[in-house]
Design an enzyme around this catalytic site. Structure first.
Site, PDB file in Angstrom:
ATOM      1  CE  LYS A  65      -4.161  -1.929   2.077  1.00 10.02           C
ATOM      2  NZ  LYS A  65      -5.221  -1.791   3.069  1.00 10.02           N
ATOM      3  N   GLY A 128       0.431  -0.403   9.023  1.00 10.51           N
ATOM      4  CA  GLY A 128      -0.067   0.091   7.747  1.00 10.51           C
ATOM      5  C   GLY A 128      -1.457   0.698   7.752  1.00 10.51           C
ATOM      6  CB  VAL A 129      -4.752  -0.566   8.741  1.00 13.62           C
ATOM      7  CG1 VAL A 129      -4.801  -0.931  10.206  1.00 13.62           C
ATOM      8  CG2 VAL A 129      -6.146  -0.255   8.226  1.00 13.62           C
ATOM      9  CE  LYS A 154       5.665  -0.025  12.793  1.00 16.75           C
ATOM     10  NZ  LYS A 154       5.542  -1.509  12.619  1.00 16.75           N
TER      11      LYS A 154
HETATM   12  P1  ATR Z   1       3.957  -3.170   9.712  1.00 19.79           P
HETATM   13  O1  ATR Z   1       4.321  -3.059  11.158  1.00 19.79           O
HETATM   14  O2  ATR Z   1       5.017  -3.760   8.855  1.00 19.79           O
HETATM   15  O3  ATR Z   1       3.324  -1.942   9.135  1.00 19.79           O
HETATM   16  P2  ATR Z   1       1.344  -4.202   9.962  1.00 19.79           P
HETATM   17  O4  ATR Z   1       0.798  -5.576   9.777  1.00 19.79           O
HETATM   18  O5  ATR Z   1       0.743  -3.087   9.210  1.00 19.79           O
HETATM   19  O6  ATR Z   1       2.869  -4.315   9.658  1.00 19.79           O
HETATM   20  O7  ATR Z   1       1.307  -3.812  11.488  1.00 19.79           O
HETATM   21  C1  ATR Z   1       1.415  -4.742  12.466  1.00 19.79           C
HETATM   22  C2  ATR Z   1       0.995  -4.073  13.788  1.00 19.79           C
HETATM   23  O8  ATR Z   1       0.763  -5.103  14.728  1.00 19.79           O
HETATM   24  C3  ATR Z   1       2.092  -3.199  14.355  1.00 19.79           C
HETATM   25  O9  ATR Z   1       1.494  -2.145  15.066  1.00 19.79           O
HETATM   26  C4  ATR Z   1       2.807  -4.175  15.271  1.00 19.79           C
HETATM   27  O10 ATR Z   1       3.524  -3.594  16.338  1.00 19.79           O
HETATM   28  P3  ATR Z   1       5.083  -3.269  16.171  1.00 19.79           P
HETATM   29  O11 ATR Z   1       5.127  -1.968  15.434  1.00 19.79           O
HETATM   30  O12 ATR Z   1       5.598  -3.185  17.539  1.00 19.79           O
HETATM   31  O13 ATR Z   1       5.671  -4.413  15.370  1.00 19.79           O
HETATM   32  C5  ATR Z   1       1.623  -4.916  15.842  1.00 19.79           C
HETATM   33  N1  ATR Z   1       2.015  -6.205  16.402  1.00 19.79           N
HETATM   34  C6  ATR Z   1       2.341  -7.340  15.715  1.00 19.79           C
HETATM   35  N2  ATR Z   1       2.639  -8.323  16.570  1.00 19.79           N
HETATM   36  C7  ATR Z   1       2.489  -7.819  17.820  1.00 19.79           C
HETATM   37  C8  ATR Z   1       2.654  -8.341  19.142  1.00 19.79           C
HETATM   38  N3  ATR Z   1       3.037  -9.622  19.345  1.00 19.79           N
HETATM   39  N4  ATR Z   1       2.420  -7.532  20.202  1.00 19.79           N
HETATM   40  C9  ATR Z   1       2.032  -6.250  20.017  1.00 19.79           C
HETATM   41  N5  ATR Z   1       1.857  -5.693  18.798  1.00 19.79           N
HETATM   42  C10 ATR Z   1       2.094  -6.464  17.724  1.00 19.79           C
END
Ligand code: ATR
Length: 263
Positions: A65, A128-129, A154
């Site tokens: 995206k 991303g969202v 982030k």
């Molecule tokens: P991206 O981080 O690459 O944009 P995403 O699927 O759009 O991918 O976002 C994943 C979200 O889920 C993020 O906010 C991520 O938190 P981090 O930025 O700390 O990675 C969150 N997330 C994924 N696994 C998690 C976990 N085990 N505990 C807390 N948050 C988690």
């Protein structure tokens, strides 16, 4: 025949073809809508095919995206603000990137008659969202938005665009009226978000962007504790509706049959 595509990686799970092909058939449009798994190196050529009118429209999903943006001629204001494109179309010979996730979320919230205006919202996740959710919440005049993300840096990056949000440490739960799970936690049925909501009184709205599984543990326990819950199914359908409208200039119908396509 018009050719539509949804691109992503992975893409097997995408339900977009099912819903768009239903509307294509219902409206007697001479078109096909397929899914295509891509590598990031193929994005440029794909956008070129829109310009050459070999592809009529594209939906973009995770993880492209944002990375699709350099190959587009123009962005809508919403796509610009969120740096997130989920719909591509050709207008006046220019490839335009648009974001219908925002409208999808807004219409989903309106559909359940929840009034965001004046409310305190806690957004979990800064992936991303999240920018799309923040634009929608601002459009709906949320009073206060807290953002909490496991990786705080982030969340801070997000605040550069959305200076009005207040960042709270992961694990800290401020008082809220509505909480939104925009993390990927819950995609696996056993996932637990591991946050303590025991100090929050009941009667809140717990919203999960995830719609498959239809009830994450986040929603299950919220419901058990006397809260209203909603999954991301309507948001998904409404973003599809908005894309369909952009491409075909037709408002597709959302009825029980369409809702059931996602079950
Ligand atoms: P991206 O981080 O690459 O944009 P995403 O699927 O759009 O991918 O976002 C994943 C979200 O889920 C993020 O906010 C991520 O938190 P981090 O930025 O700390 O990675 C969150 N997330 C994924 N696994 C998690 C976990 N085990 N505990 C807390 N948050 C988690």
């Amino acid at each position: 025949m018009k050719k539509f595509l949804v691109i992503g990686n992975p893409i097997e799970h995408s339900l977009s073809p099912r819903i768009h092909n239903h509307w294509i058939k219902f409206n007697n449009i001479d078109a096909t809508y397929d899914k295509k798994k891509l590598d990031i190196s193929e994005l440029e050529n794909l956008v070129k095919q829109v310009k050459e009118k070999k592809i009529y429209g594209i939906n973009v999903t995770v993880p492209f995206k944002n990375s699709i943006i350099p190959f587009l001629d123009k962005l809508s204001n919403e796509a610009e603000k969120t740096q997130s494109v989920n719909t591509i179309f050709l207008k006046d010979e220019k490839t335009i990137g648009h974001n219908t996730d925002i409208e999808g979320f807004e219409l989903a919230i309106k559909n359940i008659n929840y009034n965001v205006s004046g409310k305190k919202i806690l957004l979990l996740g800064a992936g991303g969202v999240s920018p799309s959710i923040l634009v929608a919440l601002n459009n709906m005049q949320a009073h206060k938005i807290f953002v909490s993300n496991r990786t705080q840096a982030k969340a801070e990056k997000l605040k550069k665009t959305f200076s009005e949000v207040e960042i709270v440490e992961w694990g800290t739960i401020p008082d809220f009226d509505m909480i939104i799970n925009a993390t990927s936690l819950g995609l696996n049925v056993d996932d637990n978000i591991g946050l303590d909501f025991s100090k929050i009184s009941s009667g809140k709205l717990f919203y999960d962007i995830i719609y498959n599984p239809s009830e994450t543990n986040f929603l299950k326990s919220a419901k058990k504790n006397g809260n209203k819950t909603e999954n991301g199914k309507k948001m998904f359908i409404y973003q599809a509706k908005a894309s369909f409208k952009i491409w075909n200039n037709i408002e597709p119908i959302i009825d029980e049959e369409v809702m059931e396509l996602l079950n």
